[in-house]
Design an enzyme around this catalytic site. Structure first.
Site, PDB file in Angstrom:
ATOM      1  N   CYS A  67     -49.535 -12.692 -38.676  1.00 55.33           N
ATOM      2  CA  CYS A  67     -48.413 -12.399 -39.564  1.00 55.33           C
ATOM      3  C   CYS A  67     -47.052 -12.590 -38.894  1.00 55.33           C
ATOM      4  CB  CYS A  67     -48.553 -10.984 -40.114  1.00 55.33           C
ATOM      5  SG  CYS A  67     -50.140 -10.723 -40.916  1.00 55.33           S
TER       6      CYS A  67
ATOM      7  N   HIS B  27     -40.794  -5.460 -41.021  1.00 50.98           N
ATOM      8  CA  HIS B  27     -42.119  -6.035 -41.263  1.00 50.98           C
ATOM      9  C   HIS B  27     -42.861  -5.160 -42.276  1.00 50.98           C
ATOM     10  CE1 HIS B  27     -45.697  -8.368 -40.498  1.00 50.98           C
ATOM     11  NE2 HIS B  27     -46.391  -7.259 -40.255  1.00 50.98           N
TER      12      HIS B  27
ATOM     13  N   GLU C 170     -43.293   0.676 -36.222  1.00 52.30           N
ATOM     14  CA  GLU C 170     -42.067  -0.130 -36.300  1.00 52.30           C
ATOM     15  C   GLU C 170     -40.827   0.753 -36.261  1.00 52.30           C
ATOM     16  OE1 GLU C 170     -40.144  -3.851 -38.852  1.00 52.30           O
ATOM     17  OE2 GLU C 170     -41.859  -2.744 -39.673  1.00 52.30           O
TER      18      GLU C 170
ATOM     19  N   LYS D 119     -41.485  -6.723 -48.611  1.00 54.27           N
ATOM     20  CA  LYS D 119     -42.896  -6.846 -48.988  1.00 54.27           C
ATOM     21  C   LYS D 119     -43.239  -5.906 -50.146  1.00 54.27           C
ATOM     22  CE  LYS D 119     -44.842  -8.358 -44.538  1.00 54.27           C
ATOM     23  NZ  LYS D 119     -43.606  -8.344 -43.708  1.00 54.27           N
TER      24      LYS D 119
ATOM     25  N   HIS E 281     -47.593  -9.159 -49.036  1.00 52.68           N
ATOM     26  CA  HIS E 281     -47.632  -9.654 -47.660  1.00 52.68           C
ATOM     27  C   HIS E 281     -48.208 -11.060 -47.644  1.00 52.68           C
ATOM     28  CE1 HIS E 281     -47.797  -9.972 -43.482  1.00 52.68           C
ATOM     29  NE2 HIS E 281     -48.686  -9.049 -43.165  1.00 52.68           N
TER      30      HIS E 281
ATOM     31  N   PHE F 246     -51.741  -9.485 -36.224  1.00 50.03           N
ATOM     32  CA  PHE F 246     -53.007  -9.163 -35.578  1.00 50.03           C
ATOM     33  C   PHE F 246     -53.091  -9.919 -34.245  1.00 50.03           C
ATOM     34  CE2 PHE F 246     -55.816  -8.082 -39.550  1.00 50.03           C
ATOM     35  CZ  PHE F 246     -55.053  -6.946 -39.752  1.00 50.03           C
TER      36      PHE F 246
END
Length: 412
Positions: A163, A303, A314, A334, A339, A400
């Site tokens: 991502c 994010h 975050e 998002k 996403h 990831f």
């Protein structure tokens, strides 16, 4: 080092099939999540996603290109074509080896993979694979097809960092141009993950929201009741150009890239570091390269996927960076787009650029009650867009594998 600016933008998203409709819906706080129509998801844990709406690929590509490409490449071609047209540069008057493409995708041709393997399994093991199987499947085909369709013969490759992919692509394009290895690079990312295997895989991980009774409000970053992300699809494209070249040809310049950085968490295959150590370092390095302090950043596009662990890490990373300084205004787009995995950074880069050009910060929707673990006074823009003199915007992406990628944009 040469300066690098953005002279063209293209968007194909769940809330708008081009730049203008995407930007308008973004600032209006429009949700795009709804029951999946691409396949029967009635038996899945999550039965909704942020799909493209009223998108007809035949209006954009010819039959031959459609036949030989997976949807993730088709999305890339559509967004890239809009950005190239928007930029207005004339490739015919340039050295084609001076124009490149660096494109990102997290999964590549997932639709093609599923269709072909399913046909093989249903055909009693008979090897009836299409001759287009491999070209449609491989992740680098989007960058290759953009090059083929437009005659760009310079730097050409694909980034994959889950991502964080699109920000990785943008950062690489930024570096190649400022080092003098290209004058123009088309960059961004695309993803077509609304497929049974992709949805099923993330369902098995329990990474996605299961709020099937209210899809439109399921993506709720930082909310106490958030339960996972909502899958999205589409593409975002940016034309990056060497500043002097853009000025000389009289190009419209949206913004300048000030700095970018990547780090790794070295912690877990899927979870972010709980204290956000790697993310914080990436922000610090990007700020250092941009020669900015955090209190000079006006807006951060978070994010913030709406996962219980990720959102908090975050915030902790940003707290570490800001220290006693004033925290920038924050929002999580998002909540509207879902996403887009490898394409997320590209459309969120465009959201940052829109904030700069319109002096308007897009909202976070669906967040009704902040998680009690989040510090009071978090400057999160919720509900409606907020007018604000945005000169510098930062885009955060994490993937990831522990990938952290940050890009900072500034008003010229």
């Amino acid at each position: 080092m040469k300066r690098v600016v953005i002279t063209g933008l293209g968007a194909l998203t769940p809330i708008g099939n081009d730049l203008s409709t995407f930007s308008a819906a973004l600032m209006a706080g429009k949700s795009s999540a709804a029951t999946i129509t691409r396949f029967d998801a009635s038996l899945f844990r999550t039965r909704f996603a942020c799909e493209l709406k009223d998108f007809d690929v035949t209006a954009h590509l010819n039959k031959a290109d459609i036949k030989r490409t997976d949807p993730f490449t088709q999305y890339a071609l559509v967004a890239a074509a809009e950005a190239i047209k928007d930029s207005g540069f004339k490739a015919i008057s340039m050295d084609p080896f001076d124009i490149g493409v660096i494109w990102g995708t997290g999964q590549g041709g997932m639709t093609t993979f599923e269709e072909q393997v399913t046909e093989y399994a249903q055909g009693n093991g008979q090897p009836r694979f299409s001759p287009f199987f491999v070209p449609r499947l491989i992740p680098n085909m989007a960058s290759g097809m953009i090059s083929i369709c437009h005659g760009f013969m310079g730097i050409n490759y694909t980034t994959i960092s889950a991502c964080a992919t699109s920000n990785s692509a943008i950062m690489d394009a930024f570096n190649y141009i400022r080092l003098g290895k290209a004058t123009i690079i088309v960059t961004g990312g695309s993803e077509a993950p609304v497929t049974p295997a992709s949805i099923g895989g993330f369902c098995a991980m329990k990474a996605m929201s299961a709020n099937n009774d209210s899809p439109a409000t399921a993506s709720r970053p930082f909310d106490a009741d958030r339960d996972g992300f909502v899958m999205g699809e589409g593409a975002g494209a940016l034309v990056l150009e060497e500043y002097e070249h853009a000025v000389k040809r009289g190009a419209h310049i949206y913004a300048e890239i000030k700095g970018a950085s990547m780090t790794a968490d070295a912690y877990h295959t899927t979870a972010t570091h709980p204290e956000g150590i790697g993310a914080a370092k990436a922000m610090e390095l990007a700020l250092k390269e941009a020669q900015l302090n955090i209190d000079q950043v006006d807006y951060v596009n978070m994010h913030a996927t709406s996962t219980p662990v990720g959102d908090l890490s975050e915030i902790r990373a940003l707290q570490s960076v800001t220290g006693n300084n004033k925290m920038p205004l924050l929002s999580a787009t998002k909540s509207m787009t879902g996403h887009l995995l490898g394409a997320a950074g590209a459309i969120e880069a465009i959201a940052c650029i829109m904030a700069i050009t319109q002096q308007l910060i897009p909202p976070t929707i669906n967040t009704q009650r902040l998680d009690p673990a989040i510090p009071a006074g978090l400057p999160l823009v919720t509900g409606a867009a907020r007018e604000y003199p945005v000169k510098v915007a930062m885009s955060n992406t994490f993937g990831f594998g522990g990938h952290n990628s940050i890009v900072i944009f500034g008003k010229l």
